[in-house]
Motif scaffolding. Structure first.
Motif, PDB file in Angstrom:
ATOM      1  N   PRO A   1       0.818  -1.215   0.000  1.00  0.00           N
ATOM      2  CA  PRO A   1       0.000   0.000   0.000  1.00  0.00           C
ATOM      3  C   PRO A   1       0.851   1.264   0.000  1.00  0.00           C
ATOM      4  O   PRO A   1       1.989   1.275   0.472  1.00  0.00           O
ATOM      5  CB  PRO A   1      -0.802  -0.111   1.303  1.00  0.00           C
ATOM      6  CG  PRO A   1      -0.719  -1.542   1.700  1.00  0.00           C
ATOM      7  CD  PRO A   1       0.598  -2.032   1.201  1.00  0.00           C
TER       8      PRO A   1
ATOM      9  N   LYS B   1      -5.096   7.421  -5.643  1.00  0.00           N
ATOM     10  CA  LYS B   1      -5.626   6.203  -6.262  1.00  0.00           C
ATOM     11  C   LYS B   1      -5.918   6.435  -7.742  1.00  0.00           C
ATOM     12  O   LYS B   1      -5.604   5.579  -8.592  1.00  0.00           O
ATOM     13  CB  LYS B   1      -6.898   5.774  -5.530  1.00  0.00           C
ATOM     14  CG  LYS B   1      -7.487   4.454  -6.013  1.00  0.00           C
ATOM     15  CD  LYS B   1      -6.594   3.279  -5.664  1.00  0.00           C
ATOM     16  CE  LYS B   1      -7.258   1.954  -6.019  1.00  0.00           C
ATOM     17  NZ  LYS B   1      -6.400   0.790  -5.679  1.00  0.00           N
TER      18      LYS B   1
ATOM     19  N   LYS C   1      -1.916  -1.234  -9.571  1.00  0.00           N
ATOM     20  CA  LYS C   1      -2.983  -1.706  -8.696  1.00  0.00           C
ATOM     21  C   LYS C   1      -2.470  -1.848  -7.266  1.00  0.00           C
ATOM     22  O   LYS C   1      -2.328  -2.950  -6.738  1.00  0.00           O
ATOM     23  CB  LYS C   1      -3.531  -3.040  -9.212  1.00  0.00           C
ATOM     24  CG  LYS C   1      -4.189  -2.932 -10.581  1.00  0.00           C
ATOM     25  CD  LYS C   1      -4.751  -4.264 -11.039  1.00  0.00           C
ATOM     26  CE  LYS C   1      -5.430  -4.133 -12.393  1.00  0.00           C
ATOM     27  NZ  LYS C   1      -5.990  -5.424 -12.866  1.00  0.00           N
ATOM     28  N   ARG C   2      -2.167  -0.729  -6.664  1.00  0.00           N
ATOM     29  CA  ARG C   2      -1.760  -0.715  -5.261  1.00  0.00           C
ATOM     30  C   ARG C   2      -2.827  -0.004  -4.444  1.00  0.00           C
ATOM     31  O   ARG C   2      -3.427   0.965  -4.888  1.00  0.00           O
ATOM     32  CB  ARG C   2      -0.407  -0.012  -5.099  1.00  0.00           C
ATOM     33  CG  ARG C   2       0.750  -0.783  -5.704  1.00  0.00           C
ATOM     34  CD  ARG C   2       2.030   0.026  -5.695  1.00  0.00           C
ATOM     35  NE  ARG C   2       2.505   0.320  -4.346  1.00  0.00           N
ATOM     36  CZ  ARG C   2       3.597   1.043  -4.101  1.00  0.00           C
ATOM     37  NH1 ARG C   2       4.305   1.541  -5.111  1.00  0.00           N
ATOM     38  NH2 ARG C   2       3.977   1.269  -2.863  1.00  0.00           N
ATOM     39  N   ARG C   3      -3.036  -0.496  -3.260  1.00  0.00           N
ATOM     40  CA  ARG C   3      -4.015   0.123  -2.380  1.00  0.00           C
ATOM     41  C   ARG C   3      -3.433   1.411  -1.803  1.00  0.00           C
ATOM     42  O   ARG C   3      -2.215   1.549  -1.655  1.00  0.00           O
ATOM     43  CB  ARG C   3      -4.368  -0.835  -1.248  1.00  0.00           C
ATOM     44  CG  ARG C   3      -5.816  -0.746  -0.783  1.00  0.00           C
ATOM     45  CD  ARG C   3      -6.192  -1.970  -0.008  1.00  0.00           C
ATOM     46  NE  ARG C   3      -7.606  -1.998   0.327  1.00  0.00           N
ATOM     47  CZ  ARG C   3      -8.181  -2.988   0.989  1.00  0.00           C
ATOM     48  NH1 ARG C   3      -7.458  -4.023   1.369  1.00  0.00           N
ATOM     49  NH2 ARG C   3      -9.469  -2.961   1.257  1.00  0.00           N
TER      50      ARG C   3
ATOM     51  N   GLN D   1     -13.398   3.081  -4.895  1.00  0.00           N
ATOM     52  CA  GLN D   1     -11.982   2.954  -4.545  1.00  0.00           C
ATOM     53  C   GLN D   1     -11.821   2.194  -3.232  1.00  0.00           C
ATOM     54  O   GLN D   1     -12.470   2.509  -2.233  1.00  0.00           O
ATOM     55  CB  GLN D   1     -11.351   4.344  -4.441  1.00  0.00           C
ATOM     56  CG  GLN D   1     -11.376   5.099  -5.763  1.00  0.00           C
ATOM     57  CD  GLN D   1     -10.848   6.520  -5.637  1.00  0.00           C
ATOM     58  OE1 GLN D   1     -11.076   7.191  -4.634  1.00  0.00           O
ATOM     59  NE2 GLN D   1     -10.145   6.978  -6.655  1.00  0.00           N
ATOM     60  N   ASP D   2     -10.936   1.207  -3.231  1.00  0.00           N
ATOM     61  CA  ASP D   2     -10.754   0.363  -2.047  1.00  0.00           C
ATOM     62  C   ASP D   2      -9.740   0.958  -1.072  1.00  0.00           C
ATOM     63  O   ASP D   2      -8.961   0.235  -0.442  1.00  0.00           O
ATOM     64  CB  ASP D   2     -10.331  -1.048  -2.455  1.00  0.00           C
ATOM     65  CG  ASP D   2      -8.985  -1.068  -3.176  1.00  0.00           C
ATOM     66  OD1 ASP D   2      -8.514   0.013  -3.587  1.00  0.00           O
ATOM     67  OD2 ASP D   2      -8.407  -2.161  -3.333  1.00  0.00           O
ATOM     68  N   CYS D   3      -9.743   2.263  -0.921  1.00  0.00           N
ATOM     69  CA  CYS D   3      -8.827   2.937   0.000  1.00  0.00           C
ATOM     70  C   CYS D   3      -9.207   2.621   1.447  1.00  0.00           C
ATOM     71  O   CYS D   3     -10.343   2.254   1.746  1.00  0.00           O
ATOM     72  CB  CYS D   3      -8.857   4.448  -0.225  1.00  0.00           C
ATOM     73  SG  CYS D   3      -8.414   4.950  -1.907  1.00  0.00           S
TER      74      CYS D   3
ATOM     75  N   THR E   1     -10.978  -7.230  -0.264  1.00  0.00           N
ATOM     76  CA  THR E   1     -11.487  -5.868  -0.395  1.00  0.00           C
ATOM     77  C   THR E   1     -13.000  -5.928  -0.270  1.00  0.00           C
ATOM     78  O   THR E   1     -13.626  -6.928  -0.650  1.00  0.00           O
ATOM     79  CB  THR E   1     -11.109  -5.249  -1.750  1.00  0.00           C
ATOM     80  OG1 THR E   1     -11.595  -6.094  -2.802  1.00  0.00           O
ATOM     81  CG2 THR E   1      -9.603  -5.100  -1.880  1.00  0.00           C
TER      82      THR E   1
ATOM     83  N   SER F   1     -15.290  -1.786  -5.851  1.00  0.00           N
ATOM     84  CA  SER F   1     -15.150  -1.975  -4.411  1.00  0.00           C
ATOM     85  C   SER F   1     -15.660  -0.722  -3.710  1.00  0.00           C
ATOM     86  O   SER F   1     -16.421   0.064  -4.282  1.00  0.00           O
ATOM     87  CB  SER F   1     -13.681  -2.242  -4.053  1.00  0.00           C
ATOM     88  OG  SER F   1     -13.527  -2.538  -2.679  1.00  0.00           O
TER      89      SER F   1
END
Length: 333
Positions: free
Chosen positions: A121, A164, A173-175, A200-202, A277, A310
């Motif tokens: 991340p 993001k 594709k990094r969180r 966004q999967d933040c 996620t 997500s």
């Protein structure tokens, strides 16, 4: 206030004696800020270059004492151990309430460095004790973002979305995760809505200890002493922390929420974040599905967004209120 522009032909050194504070921003320097302009003088020194400024500053500091040392340097607390050593998670009892140090240990060892480098991340540290606590974590290149130039408290919950988006445009594709204080989060809580809207999967970690910790640290750090010698000032209180239902707050914005108190609870949430996620937020209410009714607006391009991949996760970390990160406790000496 006097002002002057730097010139390469100027005499070496600062343009006036150094007896106050120096502030440097964007190619300009305020010399002797917070000094009395009537008795000591202050100067706005514009258009300077870093090299000459550092040379002048070094010369000025060397002139403060016969041996070139600052006042009090002999008794200033020395660094103990390596700044890069972050204790292992088992250093902190699982049932104990989370502290600044146990949070950093668990976040670092069980999340940031527990994934392959290309999946690690990107961490955004908000302004305040969050930045100071996390400035020695180990992350891949370009994996740590902070801004202290303007001290914008609460920038991180919104900035994760921009980071993001930037990654997605490059196919990365990094969180992206943010860590901020509860007072900082209160400044930009509405940014959560965009994270859900864009799918966004933040992850937003909020250090929900009920105080503007950095403000108390600056006003009088002795409130953190053991035993404390003063009380916390009223302006340092963050009342929203104990009023908000944090999981419900996340759901209300279309995300997933957790509230953790113990180290074990935090470990469990980190394990979930490592392996999955959350599903996307689903539209609900009138005009959100099927054939729209007569009272529903018709948008030019249909109004429907592509299915979201997500949504965000909000983690309220109820850490100890009267606690400091270990790398800031030198001020208590």
């Amino acid at each position: 206030m006097a002002s002057a522009d730097y010139s390469p032909n100027s005499a070496a050194g600062l343009p006036l004696p150094l007896i106050g504070q120096i502030e440097a921003r964007l190619g300009a320097v305020m010399i002797n800020s917070f000094a009395s302009p009537e008795t000591e003088g202050e100067l706005y020194w514009g258009d300077i270059q870093l090299g000459p400024f550092m040379e002048a500053l070094t010369a000025a500091v060397k002139g403060l004492q016969p041996d070139g040392q600052l006042n009090g340097v002999a008794t200033f607390p020395r660094l103990q151990g390596s700044p890069w050593e972050i204790p292992a998670p088992n250093t902190y009892p699982a049932g104990d309430q989370i502290t600044w140090d146990s949070f950093k240990s668990l976040l670092h060892h069980q999340f940031l460095t527990a994934l392959p480098e290309d999946q690690a991340p990107i961490l955004l540290a908000d302004t305040g004790l969050t930045f100071y606590s996390l400035n020695n974590v180990k992350v891949p290149e370009s994996g740590y973002i902070a801004q202290l130039a303007w001290g914008a408290i609460g920038y991180a919950p919104g900035a994760v979305s921009g980071v993001k988006l930037a990654l997605e445009t490059r196919g990365i594709k990094r969180r992206v995760i943010a860590v901020c204080g509860d007072g900082a989060f209160a400044e930009s809580a509405n940014a959560l809505g965009q994270l859900a809207e864009l799918g966004q999967d933040c992850v937003v970690f909020v250090m929900a200890n009920g105080v503007f910790a950095i403000e108390q640290f600056l006003v009088n750090v002795q409130a953190y002493a053991t035993p404390p010698t003063v009380k916390f000032v009223d302006l340092a209180q963050v009342q929203q922390t104990s009023l908000w239902d944090w999981p419900s707050l996340a759901r209300g914005f279309g995300g997933v929420g957790y509230e953790v108190v113990s180290n074990q609870q935090l470990q469990d949430v980190l394990a979930t974040l490592r392996t999955s996620t959350p599903p996307p937020a689903l539209p609900h209410g009138p005009c959100t599905g099927g054939t729209p009714g007569d009272g529903c607006p018709q948008f030019e391009h249909g109004g429907a967004r592509p299915p979201s991949p997500s949504t965000f996760t909000l983690v309220a970390v109820r850490n100890v209120g009267r606690d400091l990160p270990s790398n800031t406790r030198w001020k208590l000496k």
